[in-house]
Motif scaffolding. Structure first.
Motif, PDB file in Angstrom:
ATOM      1  N   LYS A 177     -37.292  12.361  46.586  1.00 28.63           N
ATOM      2  CA  LYS A 177     -38.374  12.435  45.596  1.00 28.63           C
ATOM      3  C   LYS A 177     -37.866  12.046  44.210  1.00 28.63           C
ATOM      4  CE  LYS A 177     -40.183  16.485  48.026  1.00 28.63           C
ATOM      5  NZ  LYS A 177     -40.391  17.944  47.925  1.00 28.63           N
ATOM      6  N   LEU A 178     -36.590  12.361  43.970  1.00 26.19           N
ATOM      7  CA  LEU A 178     -35.979  12.154  42.662  1.00 26.19           C
ATOM      8  C   LEU A 178     -34.694  11.360  42.841  1.00 26.19           C
ATOM      9  CD1 LEU A 178     -35.535  12.807  39.599  1.00 26.19           C
ATOM     10  CD2 LEU A 178     -34.434  14.941  40.346  1.00 26.19           C
ATOM     11  N   LEU A 179     -34.515  10.349  42.003  1.00 23.55           N
ATOM     12  CA  LEU A 179     -33.293   9.564  41.999  1.00 23.55           C
ATOM     13  C   LEU A 179     -32.615   9.729  40.643  1.00 23.55           C
ATOM     14  CD1 LEU A 179     -31.443   7.404  43.370  1.00 23.55           C
ATOM     15  CD2 LEU A 179     -32.826   5.684  42.178  1.00 23.55           C
ATOM     16  N   ILE A 180     -31.324  10.079  40.672  1.00 27.25           N
ATOM     17  CA  ILE A 180     -30.519  10.152  39.447  1.00 27.25           C
ATOM     18  C   ILE A 180     -29.577   8.959  39.446  1.00 27.25           C
ATOM     19  CG2 ILE A 180     -28.859  11.488  38.109  1.00 27.25           C
ATOM     20  CD1 ILE A 180     -29.935  13.997  39.496  1.00 27.25           C
ATOM     21  N   ALA A 181     -29.677   8.127  38.420  1.00 26.50           N
ATOM     22  CA  ALA A 181     -28.797   6.959  38.289  1.00 26.50           C
ATOM     23  C   ALA A 181     -27.917   7.189  37.065  1.00 26.50           C
ATOM     24  CB  ALA A 181     -29.619   5.683  38.130  1.00 26.50           C
ATOM     25  N   ASP A 182     -26.651   7.503  37.307  1.00 18.51           N
ATOM     26  CA  ASP A 182     -25.724   7.886  36.245  1.00 18.51           C
ATOM     27  C   ASP A 182     -24.843   6.702  35.864  1.00 18.51           C
ATOM     28  OD1 ASP A 182     -24.114   9.150  34.437  1.00 18.51           O
ATOM     29  OD2 ASP A 182     -23.293  10.620  35.833  1.00 18.51           O
ATOM     30  N   GLU A 183     -25.186   6.029  34.759  1.00 14.15           N
ATOM     31  CA  GLU A 183     -24.429   4.862  34.282  1.00 14.15           C
ATOM     32  C   GLU A 183     -24.206   3.872  35.433  1.00 14.15           C
ATOM     33  OE1 GLU A 183     -23.872   4.280  31.250  1.00 14.15           O
ATOM     34  OE2 GLU A 183     -23.523   6.117  30.117  1.00 14.15           O
ATOM     35  N   ALA A 184     -25.285   3.589  36.159  1.00 12.71           N
ATOM     36  CA  ALA A 184     -25.171   2.862  37.429  1.00 12.71           C
ATOM     37  C   ALA A 184     -24.753   1.408  37.279  1.00 12.71           C
ATOM     38  CB  ALA A 184     -26.501   2.940  38.179  1.00 12.71           C
ATOM     39  N   THR A 185     -24.853   0.847  36.074  1.00 13.57           N
ATOM     40  CA  THR A 185     -24.499  -0.573  35.906  1.00 13.57           C
ATOM     41  C   THR A 185     -23.384  -0.788  34.890  1.00 13.57           C
ATOM     42  OG1 THR A 185     -26.195  -0.897  34.198  1.00 13.57           O
ATOM     43  CG2 THR A 185     -26.853  -1.279  36.485  1.00 13.57           C
ATOM     44  N   THR A 186     -22.772   0.273  34.404  1.00  9.05           N
ATOM     45  CA  THR A 186     -21.798   0.164  33.312  1.00  9.05           C
ATOM     46  C   THR A 186     -20.601  -0.704  33.667  1.00  9.05           C
ATOM     47  OG1 THR A 186     -22.442   2.304  32.403  1.00  9.05           O
ATOM     48  CG2 THR A 186     -20.249   1.502  31.824  1.00  9.05           C
ATOM     49  N   ALA A 187     -20.119  -0.603  34.906  1.00  6.21           N
ATOM     50  CA  ALA A 187     -18.896  -1.313  35.283  1.00  6.21           C
ATOM     51  C   ALA A 187     -19.148  -2.758  35.714  1.00  6.21           C
ATOM     52  CB  ALA A 187     -18.197  -0.550  36.414  1.00  6.21           C
ATOM     53  N   LEU A 188     -20.390  -3.236  35.597  1.00  2.00           N
ATOM     54  CA  LEU A 188     -20.743  -4.560  36.104  1.00  2.00           C
ATOM     55  C   LEU A 188     -20.837  -5.581  34.975  1.00  2.00           C
ATOM     56  CD1 LEU A 188     -23.587  -3.431  38.546  1.00  2.00           C
ATOM     57  CD2 LEU A 188     -21.159  -3.759  39.081  1.00  2.00           C
ATOM     58  N   ASP A 189     -20.626  -6.857  35.328  1.00  3.35           N
ATOM     59  CA  ASP A 189     -20.787  -7.919  34.345  1.00  3.35           C
ATOM     60  C   ASP A 189     -22.277  -8.081  34.035  1.00  3.35           C
ATOM     61  OD1 ASP A 189     -22.005 -10.352  35.917  1.00  3.35           O
ATOM     62  OD2 ASP A 189     -20.444  -9.542  37.218  1.00  3.35           O
ATOM     63  N   PRO A 190     -22.624  -8.724  32.908  1.00  2.00           N
ATOM     64  CA  PRO A 190     -24.032  -8.787  32.479  1.00  2.00           C
ATOM     65  C   PRO A 190     -24.987  -9.396  33.501  1.00  2.00           C
ATOM     66  CG  PRO A 190     -22.595  -9.407  30.668  1.00  2.00           C
ATOM     67  CD  PRO A 190     -21.716  -9.276  31.876  1.00  2.00           C
ATOM     68  N   VAL A 191     -24.556 -10.447  34.202  1.00  2.00           N
ATOM     69  CA  VAL A 191     -25.429 -11.091  35.186  1.00  2.00           C
ATOM     70  C   VAL A 191     -25.700 -10.141  36.351  1.00  2.00           C
ATOM     71  CG1 VAL A 191     -25.655 -12.970  36.844  1.00  2.00           C
ATOM     72  CG2 VAL A 191     -24.742 -13.427  34.564  1.00  2.00           C
ATOM     73  N   THR A 192     -24.636  -9.530  36.872  1.00  2.00           N
ATOM     74  CA  THR A 192     -24.792  -8.593  37.984  1.00  2.00           C
ATOM     75  C   THR A 192     -25.578  -7.369  37.548  1.00  2.00           C
ATOM     76  OG1 THR A 192     -22.666  -9.330  38.874  1.00  2.00           O
ATOM     77  CG2 THR A 192     -23.557  -7.287  39.754  1.00  2.00           C
ATOM     78  N   GLN A 193     -25.351  -6.917  36.320  1.00  2.00           N
ATOM     79  CA  GLN A 193     -26.093  -5.783  35.787  1.00  2.00           C
ATOM     80  C   GLN A 193     -27.594  -6.061  35.792  1.00  2.00           C
ATOM     81  OE1 GLN A 193     -26.391  -4.702  31.425  1.00  2.00           O
ATOM     82  NE2 GLN A 193     -25.016  -3.062  32.104  1.00  2.00           N
ATOM     83  N   ALA A 194     -27.980  -7.249  35.334  1.00  2.00           N
ATOM     84  CA  ALA A 194     -29.399  -7.608  35.304  1.00  2.00           C
ATOM     85  C   ALA A 194     -29.985  -7.632  36.716  1.00  2.00           C
ATOM     86  CB  ALA A 194     -29.578  -8.961  34.629  1.00  2.00           C
ATOM     87  N   GLU A 195     -29.221  -8.155  37.677  1.00  2.00           N
ATOM     88  CA  GLU A 195     -29.686  -8.203  39.065  1.00  2.00           C
ATOM     89  C   GLU A 195     -29.885  -6.799  39.623  1.00  2.00           C
ATOM     90  OE1 GLU A 195     -27.439 -12.396  40.290  1.00  2.00           O
ATOM     91  OE2 GLU A 195     -26.681 -10.480  41.014  1.00  2.00           O
ATOM     92  N   ILE A 196     -28.934  -5.900  39.341  1.00  2.00           N
ATOM     93  CA  ILE A 196     -29.016  -4.534  39.856  1.00  2.00           C
ATOM     94  C   ILE A 196     -30.182  -3.786  39.217  1.00  2.00           C
ATOM     95  CG2 ILE A 196     -27.836  -2.304  39.968  1.00  2.00           C
ATOM     96  CD1 ILE A 196     -26.785  -4.360  41.967  1.00  2.00           C
ATOM     97  N   LEU A 197     -30.401  -4.002  37.927  1.00  2.00           N
ATOM     98  CA  LEU A 197     -31.527  -3.345  37.258  1.00  2.00           C
ATOM     99  C   LEU A 197     -32.860  -3.807  37.832  1.00  2.00           C
ATOM    100  CD1 LEU A 197     -30.383  -3.374  33.521  1.00  2.00           C
ATOM    101  CD2 LEU A 197     -30.543  -1.388  35.037  1.00  2.00           C
ATOM    102  N   ALA A 198     -32.977  -5.119  38.093  1.00  2.00           N
ATOM    103  CA  ALA A 198     -34.202  -5.647  38.693  1.00  2.00           C
ATOM    104  C   ALA A 198     -34.412  -5.073  40.089  1.00  2.00           C
ATOM    105  CB  ALA A 198     -34.143  -7.171  38.742  1.00  2.00           C
ATOM    106  N   LEU A 199     -33.327  -4.996  40.866  1.00  2.00           N
ATOM    107  CA  LEU A 199     -33.403  -4.430  42.210  1.00  2.00           C
ATOM    108  C   LEU A 199     -33.826  -2.967  42.155  1.00  2.00           C
ATOM    109  CD1 LEU A 199     -32.763  -4.400  45.298  1.00  2.00           C
ATOM    110  CD2 LEU A 199     -30.410  -3.817  44.659  1.00  2.00           C
ATOM    111  N   LEU A 200     -33.188  -2.209  41.284  1.00  2.00           N
ATOM    112  CA  LEU A 200     -33.463  -0.784  41.186  1.00  2.00           C
ATOM    113  C   LEU A 200     -34.906  -0.532  40.752  1.00  2.00           C
ATOM    114  CD1 LEU A 200     -32.116   1.963  41.481  1.00  2.00           C
ATOM    115  CD2 LEU A 200     -31.362   1.788  39.107  1.00  2.00           C
ATOM    116  N   GLY A 201     -35.373  -1.304  39.763  1.00  2.00           N
ATOM    117  CA  GLY A 201     -36.747  -1.147  39.310  1.00  2.00           C
ATOM    118  C   GLY A 201     -37.752  -1.456  40.405  1.00  2.00           C
TER     119      GLY A 201
END
Length: 256
Positions: A177-201
């Motif tokens: 019911k609840l998802l906690i995402a704790d700094e889930a993209t901090t260790a990623l490069d900007p391109v991968t970070q954007a992909e992960i954020l789009a996926l997560l959303g």
């Protein structure tokens, strides 16, 4: 994300204060609520108490490196998590509440293949047999953008982005019911970070999840958050819907 206003909050944090015995409060009188389909961002610098609050929601006590509540309560669907016994805690962690960690590679079990970890997680759901779990594991790999061959890979064989995708699949597999995402993209490069954020959303919209997003990066909050609660030195303040926060808070233009 669309909020489901007709429903009550999935999670409520009421007057939570965390302090070591005889010490000063690390978190002080925090009040937050979160509805299904909504993303609430905890935005603040390192040491503000964001991850400590996440551990409190999962009821990780001092024996697991987590906090002990001095005052207040945390409710999930109007149930005080302090009342959960051993079986209740097992249902809470990973079942009702999913967690995506900052270092996915460290959170994954190093000596087990990704597919086996997914199957094991899915089989924790009552009535799920091995064949059904195997088929659902393949589907989750597809949904997070990973090929079927990743099921046979070990965590150390994955790139940072692939490991984070696998972590997302594991966190969502039991349909919490609840998802906690704790700094889930901090260790990623900007391109991968954007992909992960789009996926997560996208996945959160599909599943109708309540999401507690923890970050020090206002750019991440800008992409996903419906509301932002800024934390500083253990105090939650300036709770606002996203447009108001960005227009009034100069700190929201970059990293905190």
């Amino acid at each position: 994300m669309l909020q489901q206003e007709s429903q009550g909050p999935v999670m409520r944090i009421e007057g939570v204060t965390i302090a070591p015995p005889g010490g000063a409060a690390v978190l002080n009188d925090v009040d937050l609520s979160l509805r299904a389909g909504e993303v609430l961002c905890l935005l603040g610098a390192s040491g503000a108490g964001k991850s400590l609050l996440a551990r409190a929601v999962l009821r990780f006590g001092p024996e697991a490196g987590g906090p002990e509540l001095a005052t207040g309560r945390i409710l999930l669907d109007d149930r005080d998590i302090a009342t959960c016994d051993g079986a209740g805690l097992r249902a809470l962690r990973g079942g009702e509440v999913g967690m995506i960690f900052q270092e996915a590679a460290a959170a994954l079990t190093p000596g087990r293949r990704i597919g086996a970890q997914l199957i094991e997680t899915l089989r924790l759901r009552p009535g799920t047999g091995r064949a059904a779990a195997r088929a659902e594991a393949r589907d989750w790999l597809r949904r997070v953008g990973l090929g079927a061959e990743v099921a046979r890979a070990y965590p150390h064989q994955l790139s940072g982005g692939m490991a984070q995708r696998a972590m997302i699949a594991l966190a969502l597999a039991r349909r919490p019911k609840l998802l906690i995402a704790d700094e889930a993209t901090t260790a990623l490069d900007p391109v991968t970070q954007a992909e992960i954020l789009a996926l997560l959303g996208g996945l959160c919209r599909e599943e109708g999840l309540a999401v507690l997003l923890i970050t020090h990066d206002a750019g991440v909050a800008r992409v996903l958050a419906d509301r932002v609660a800024r934390m500083k030195a253990g105090v939650s303040w300036r709770k606002a819907r996203r447009p108001r926060c960005w227009s009034h808070n100069p700190l929201a233009r970059g990293r905190v």
